[in-house]
Design an enzyme around this catalytic site. Structure first.
Site, PDB file in Angstrom:
ATOM      1  N   LYS A   9       0.930  -1.614  -0.326  1.00  0.00           N
ATOM      2  CA  LYS A   9       0.191  -0.135   0.219  1.00  0.00           C
ATOM      3  C   LYS A   9       0.803   1.276   0.157  1.00  0.00           C
ATOM      4  O   LYS A   9       0.360   2.773  -0.055  1.00  0.00           O
ATOM      5  CB  LYS A   9      -0.723   0.016   1.241  1.00  0.00           C
ATOM      6  CG  LYS A   9      -1.784  -1.142   1.229  1.00  0.00           C
ATOM      7  CD  LYS A   9      -2.580  -1.799   0.123  1.00  0.00           C
ATOM      8  CE  LYS A   9      -3.900  -2.698   0.098  1.00  0.00           C
ATOM      9  NZ  LYS A   9      -2.881  -4.128   0.332  1.00  0.00           N
ATOM     10  N   TYR A  46     -11.674 -15.310   2.860  1.00  0.00           N
ATOM     11  CA  TYR A  46     -10.964 -13.925   2.840  1.00  0.00           C
ATOM     12  C   TYR A  46     -10.449 -13.570   4.380  1.00  0.00           C
ATOM     13  O   TYR A  46     -11.369 -13.706   4.975  1.00  0.00           O
ATOM     14  CB  TYR A  46     -12.142 -12.119   2.691  1.00  0.00           C
ATOM     15  CG  TYR A  46     -10.295 -11.844   3.499  1.00  0.00           C
ATOM     16  CD1 TYR A  46      -9.972 -10.900   2.345  1.00  0.00           C
ATOM     17  CD2 TYR A  46     -10.651 -10.395   4.413  1.00  0.00           C
ATOM     18  CE1 TYR A  46      -8.968  -9.705   2.756  1.00  0.00           C
ATOM     19  CE2 TYR A  46      -9.741  -9.316   4.208  1.00  0.00           C
ATOM     20  CZ  TYR A  46      -9.238  -9.413   3.557  1.00  0.00           C
ATOM     21  OH  TYR A  46      -8.084  -8.195   4.325  1.00  0.00           O
ATOM     22  N   TYR A 101      -2.822 -12.813   3.060  1.00  0.00           N
ATOM     23  CA  TYR A 101      -2.267 -12.554   1.419  1.00  0.00           C
ATOM     24  C   TYR A 101      -1.329 -13.154   1.121  1.00  0.00           C
ATOM     25  O   TYR A 101      -0.998 -13.873   0.230  1.00  0.00           O
ATOM     26  CB  TYR A 101      -2.470 -10.844   1.060  1.00  0.00           C
ATOM     27  CG  TYR A 101      -3.132  -9.300   1.836  1.00  0.00           C
ATOM     28  CD1 TYR A 101      -4.081  -9.525   0.270  1.00  0.00           C
ATOM     29  CD2 TYR A 101      -3.333  -9.573   3.026  1.00  0.00           C
ATOM     30  CE1 TYR A 101      -5.235  -8.796   0.910  1.00  0.00           C
ATOM     31  CE2 TYR A 101      -5.016  -8.374   3.328  1.00  0.00           C
ATOM     32  CZ  TYR A 101      -5.527  -8.239   1.916  1.00  0.00           C
ATOM     33  OH  TYR A 101      -6.456  -7.681   2.195  1.00  0.00           O
TER      34      TYR A 101
HETATM   35  C1  LIG Z   1      -3.837  -5.337   0.496  1.00  0.00           C
HETATM   36  C2  LIG Z   1      -2.789  -6.789   0.066  1.00  0.00           C
HETATM   37  C3  LIG Z   1      -2.472  -7.270  -1.320  1.00  0.00           C
HETATM   38  C4  LIG Z   1      -3.798  -7.081  -2.320  1.00  0.00           C
HETATM   39  O1  LIG Z   1      -3.068  -6.648  -2.876  1.00  0.00           O
HETATM   40  P1  LIG Z   1      -4.578  -5.557  -3.420  1.00  0.00           P
HETATM   41  O2  LIG Z   1      -3.739  -4.955  -4.197  1.00  0.00           O
HETATM   42  O3  LIG Z   1      -5.732  -5.711  -2.971  1.00  0.00           O
HETATM   43  O4  LIG Z   1      -4.884  -6.312  -4.422  1.00  0.00           O
HETATM   44  C5  LIG Z   1      -0.992  -8.165  -1.096  1.00  0.00           C
HETATM   45  N1  LIG Z   1      -0.504  -8.260  -0.245  1.00  0.00           N
HETATM   46  C6  LIG Z   1      -0.568  -7.050   0.759  1.00  0.00           C
HETATM   47  C7  LIG Z   1       0.126  -7.863   2.509  1.00  0.00           C
HETATM   48  C8  LIG Z   1      -1.922  -6.998   1.263  1.00  0.00           C
HETATM   49  O5  LIG Z   1      -2.471  -5.561   2.510  1.00  0.00           O
END
Ligand SMILES: *Cc1c(COP(=O)(O)O)cnc(C)c1O
Length: 342
Positions: free
Chosen positions: A53, A267, A293
């Site tokens: 992010k 999720y 993730y």
């Molecule tokens: C948000 C996030 C993702 C996914 O990315 P997106 O752009 O939302 O698809 C992957 N890994 C981590 C650790 C995240 O925080």
């Protein structure tokens, strides 16, 4: 592709390292060999423990400042890494920050509700708002913003995951960075494997590779949605991002690939394969993945390797998008395995 004209604030430590995972590659190789696995360390971007992010927020915060915003607000799941990095970026820029956290998993234990990313949201000075699961979290965010002093005139709303064309531009930039790095190293890359969630990372990467004239295939591993709707979402956002950054032509649907076999129960709920993947990376490389993730994404890569998707000596880049702060919200899932006798 010209990103220079877009508002941006420098927040991330860039370029992030691109490193070989030698012990992991050796351990996963079968009798006929296996791929060489590399890792792109976007967990090292900075901003309160790092993650993907940070790249998106460079452009989103650039836009917020250009609007004259005094505050930002965003939304995510309780253990949102995006909320945490938004809180950190806002602190750095002296902006008030509101995060709306949705209890998407239904977990009620104290670690999930208060530790990990939530602890860091608060530490960075964000105001934490909560809500039960809702179908339209962007509407919930708009309602929150409307109720804050000054409303949308003063508070800049950042969508969940920072995944609009502005945020995804951060990953178009990451693609350009990766191509520059591999060119400089003389490294031919055969595949990129990344998480596909709110889709900005996946869409931005695909769009940026196109803009850089690269044909490296990108494999998205879903962390929530089924393949078909996720591919549609990524394609839509990739096309918006291409328009935003002034890329001529269109993004071909054939370059968007999503594998939904590693989501597990849902999720934010680890599958057995998620836990195994997190352990494998930690034990062989000392690198921390996360339960929501990158654990699922790496499980996807392990699955592809076991299925023989890559030939010996092919080079695969695993994009590490961060998230290790969430481990502290899921301690029970990762209790120490008994040490094996040597
Ligand atoms: C948000 C996030 C993702 C996914 O990315 P997106 O752009 O939302 O698809 C992957 N890994 C981590 C650790 C995240 O925080």
């Amino acid at each position: 592709m010209n990103l220079e004209r877009l508002p941006r604030v420098r927040l991330a430590h860039l370029p992030t390292p691109l490193e070989p995972l030698e012990r992991l590659s050796a351990a996963l190789a079968g009798p006929g060999g296996g791929p060489d696995i590399w890792i792109k360390r976007d967990d090292c971007t900075g901003l309160a423990t790092g993650g993907n992010k940070a790249r998106k927020l460079e452009y989103l915060m650039g836009a917020a400042l250009e609007c004259g915003a005094e505050a930002v607000a965003t939304q995510g799941a309780t253990q949102s890494n995006h909320a945490r990095q938004t809180a950190a970026a806002a602190a750095r820029l002296g902006l008030e920050c509101h995060v709306l956290l949705e209890n998407r998993t239904g977990f009620t234990d104290r670690d999930y509700a208060e530790n990990g990313n939530v602890l860091l949201d608060r530490l960075c000075g964000a105001v934490v708002h909560r809500c039960p699961p809702r179908d339209d979290m962007e509407a919930a965010l708009a309602e929150l913003v409307a109720g804050l002093p000054g409303g949308a005139d003063r508070v800049y709303a950042i969508p969940g995951g920072g995944s609009n064309a502005i945020g995804a531009t951060g990953y178009a930039n990451a693609a350009a960075e990766l191509v520059e790095q591999t060119d400089a190293m003389g490294l031919g890359v055969d595949a990129i494997v990344l998480a596909s969630g709110s889709a900005g990372t996946h869409a931005g990467m695909v769009t940026g590779l196109l803009g850089a004239g690269s044909r490296i295939p990108v494999y998205g591993v879903s962390v929530r949605a089924e393949s078909a709707p996720q591919e549609a979402r990524v394609l839509g956002l990739a096309r918006e991002t291409a328009a935003h950054i002034g890329l001529p032509g269109t993004v071909d649907a054939a370059v968007i690939r999503v594998d939904d076999r590693f989501v597990g129960p849902g999720y934010g709920v680890p599958a057995e394969s998620t836990v195994e993947a997190v352990r494998t990376m930690a034990e062989l490389e000392g690198i921390l993945l996360d339960p929501v993730y990158t654990g699922k994404t790496f499980a996807g890569l392990l699955g592809m390797i076991r299925e023989g998707a890559f030939r010996s000596g092919e080079r695969v880049v695993f994009l590490h998008t961060g998230g290790s702060s969430a481990l502290f919200a899921y301690p029970g899932w990762f209790e120490a395995k008994r040490a094996q006798a040597a």
